[in-house]
Write an enzyme that holds these catalytic residues in place. Structure first.
Site, PDB file in Angstrom:
ATOM      1  N   ASP A 178      -4.013  -2.776   4.238  1.00  0.00           N
ATOM      2  CA  ASP A 178      -4.265  -2.057   2.991  1.00  0.00           C
ATOM      3  C   ASP A 178      -5.307  -0.974   3.208  1.00  0.00           C
ATOM      4  O   ASP A 178      -5.280   0.051   2.537  1.00  0.00           O
ATOM      5  CB  ASP A 178      -4.711  -3.033   1.897  1.00  0.00           C
ATOM      6  CG  ASP A 178      -3.562  -3.980   1.558  1.00  0.00           C
ATOM      7  OD1 ASP A 178      -3.388  -4.972   2.297  1.00  0.00           O
ATOM      8  OD2 ASP A 178      -2.821  -3.688   0.608  1.00  0.00           O
TER       9      ASP A 178
ATOM     10  N   CYS B 107       2.216 -11.991   4.513  1.00  0.00           N
ATOM     11  CA  CYS B 107       2.439 -11.132   3.349  1.00  0.00           C
ATOM     12  C   CYS B 107       3.686 -10.268   3.538  1.00  0.00           C
ATOM     13  O   CYS B 107       4.569 -10.611   4.342  1.00  0.00           O
ATOM     14  CB  CYS B 107       1.205 -10.275   3.055  1.00  0.00           C
ATOM     15  SG  CYS B 107       1.207  -9.634   1.357  1.00  0.00           S
TER      16      CYS B 107
ATOM     17  N   ALA C  41       0.803  -1.229   0.000  1.00  0.00           N
ATOM     18  CA  ALA C  41       0.000   0.000   0.000  1.00  0.00           C
ATOM     19  C   ALA C  41       0.837   1.281   0.000  1.00  0.00           C
ATOM     20  O   ALA C  41       0.552   2.223  -0.746  1.00  0.00           O
ATOM     21  CB  ALA C  41      -0.940  -0.034   1.198  1.00  0.00           C
ATOM     22  N   ALA C  42       1.889   1.337   0.818  1.00  0.00           N
ATOM     23  CA  ALA C  42       2.694   2.560   0.907  1.00  0.00           C
ATOM     24  C   ALA C  42       3.451   2.799  -0.402  1.00  0.00           C
ATOM     25  O   ALA C  42       3.527   3.931  -0.899  1.00  0.00           O
ATOM     26  CB  ALA C  42       3.668   2.465   2.082  1.00  0.00           C
TER      27      ALA C  42
HETATM   28  P1  RI2 Z   1       2.752  -1.670   3.236  1.00  0.00           P
HETATM   29  C1  RI2 Z   1       0.048  -5.583   0.713  1.00  0.00           C
HETATM   30  O1  RI2 Z   1      -0.861  -5.838  -0.321  1.00  0.00           O
HETATM   31  C2  RI2 Z   1      -0.145  -6.481   1.913  1.00  0.00           C
HETATM   32  O2  RI2 Z   1      -1.492  -6.826   2.151  1.00  0.00           O
HETATM   33  C3  RI2 Z   1       0.449  -5.623   2.994  1.00  0.00           C
HETATM   34  O3  RI2 Z   1       0.093  -6.025   4.295  1.00  0.00           O
HETATM   35  C4  RI2 Z   1      -0.111  -4.276   2.612  1.00  0.00           C
HETATM   36  O4  RI2 Z   1      -0.030  -4.240   1.185  1.00  0.00           O
HETATM   37  C5  RI2 Z   1       0.558  -3.079   3.209  1.00  0.00           C
HETATM   38  O5  RI2 Z   1       1.866  -2.899   2.714  1.00  0.00           O
HETATM   39  P2  RI2 Z   1      -0.378  -6.199  -1.828  1.00  0.00           P
HETATM   40  O6  RI2 Z   1      -0.139  -4.866  -2.523  1.00  0.00           O
HETATM   41  O7  RI2 Z   1       2.056  -0.402   2.833  1.00  0.00           O
HETATM   42  O8  RI2 Z   1       0.840  -7.059  -1.749  1.00  0.00           O
HETATM   43  O9  RI2 Z   1       2.856  -1.779   4.729  1.00  0.00           O
HETATM   44  O10 RI2 Z   1      -1.566  -6.906  -2.440  1.00  0.00           O
HETATM   45  O11 RI2 Z   1       4.081  -1.847   2.554  1.00  0.00           O
END
Ligand code: RI2
Length: 314
Positions: free
Chosen positions: A196, A127, A21-22
């Protein structure tokens, strides 16, 4: 009208070349900046229309991580000026300040999350979350010894990214398949995950499988800590909307050949699930740690007026 960088970024987000997400939020702000810089719009109205179109293009990639619309909203709301030149400069400035805030928020959140981790603790991850790992990194920087049980996280196996990052930091890692999660809960001190999106009632929307892990953790008495910058707070949920769960391509679960061999069963591939607040012990943000039920106060403070959609056409 939509610039090449915006198209590529959108494709990379959709294909999960850019994920988390970030990271998605940062890439979206960068793409809007690049749209602004490359724009040859001849009037302020045309420039704003281009920016809205670029934002819509990015917005349409993945529906669940609210950091994406929150990032787009931030840049679009900070567009200021009566000339194209001034508007362009304000877009660059907004994207820069967004990136700064993002980085600072993750550092601050990490420090706060690290306070929950004691020397010698073992965390179980699901994840790959940069917010969650920021807590581990800050604990390591404080001189604490931390170990990790890393769930591989099917179908995309993002646990591999977590394992690699933790090993780079020298953290002992035990990799397990998702189904072994409950068995290993007896050996860990915390479940540590990212998010997310976070809903107004404190529900945590995170990678599918998080809710099953959190329920098992509650049963085993292992605290569940969610590391999530305030960028993950979902303002639409203040007004009764629910968070859309992304359904991804079925081939991520079962390759076409295998599916055929199995007699063509139906396949579903939800990327995320919802963990109710009663299974979460703490949501750690850059503004402090919150019991999930009280996150709504922070959400109102930060996003009380936040459900506007500045990317919609005027
Ligand atoms: P940060 C990811 O989703 C995971 O679900 C993870 O927990 C979340 O984003 C947050 O990630 P995906 O994009 O913002 O892999 O903490 O589907 O890095």
């Amino acid at each position: 009208m939509v610039n090449e960088d915006v198209r590529t970024t959108a494709e990379d987000i959709a294909e999960m070349e850019i994920r988390g997400a970030a990271t998605i939020a940062r890439a979206a702000a960068d793409a809007l900046e690049s749209q602004a810089e490359a724009s040859d719009a001849e009037s302020p109205a045309a420039f704003r229309a281009e920016m809205r179109e670029a934002a819509r293009h990015l917005r349409d990639t993945r529906p669940t991580a609210v950091s994406l619309p929150n990032a787009l909203r931030y840049v679009l709301r900070n567009l200021e000026g009566e000339t194209v030149r001034a508007l362009r400069a304000s877009a660059t400035e907004a994207a820069e300040s967004f990136r700064d805030q993002l980085e600072r928020a993750q550092d601050d959140l990490g420090e706060i999350g690290a306070n929950r981790l004691r020397d010698g603790d073992v965390v179980m991850t699901h994840c790959h979350s940069t917010d969650a790992l920021a807590c581990v990194k800050a604990a390591l920087d404080d001189g604490k010894h931390i170990e990790a049980v890393v769930k591989e996280t099917r179908p995309r196996k993002q646990g591999h990214i977590t394992a690699e990052q933790l090993r780079e930091w020298g953290v002992p890692v035990t990799m397990i398949v998702d189904n072994a999660g409950r068995r290993y809960l007896d050996e860990v001190d915390h479940v540590l995950v990212g998010a997310d999106s976070i809903a107004a009632d404190g529900s945590v929307i995170n990678k599918v499988g998080t809710s099953m892990l959190a329920v098992s953790a509650r049963e085993r008495g292992v605290p569940v800590m969610v590391a999530a910058q305030t960028l993950k707070l979902h303002p639409d949920t203040l007004t009764g909307h629910t968070v859309e769960i992304e359904m991804r391509d079925e081939t991520e679960v079962l390759a076409d050949d295998d599916r055929k061999r199995l007699g063509n069963p139906d396949v579903e591939n939800p990327a995320f699930d919802v963990t109710p607040p009663r299974y979460v012990d703490a949501i750690v943000t850059e503004r402090g740690q919150f019991p999930p039920e009280s996150i709504v106060t922070l959400m109102r403070e930060l996003y009380g007026d936040g459900t506007t959609e500045p990317w919609t056409e005027e």
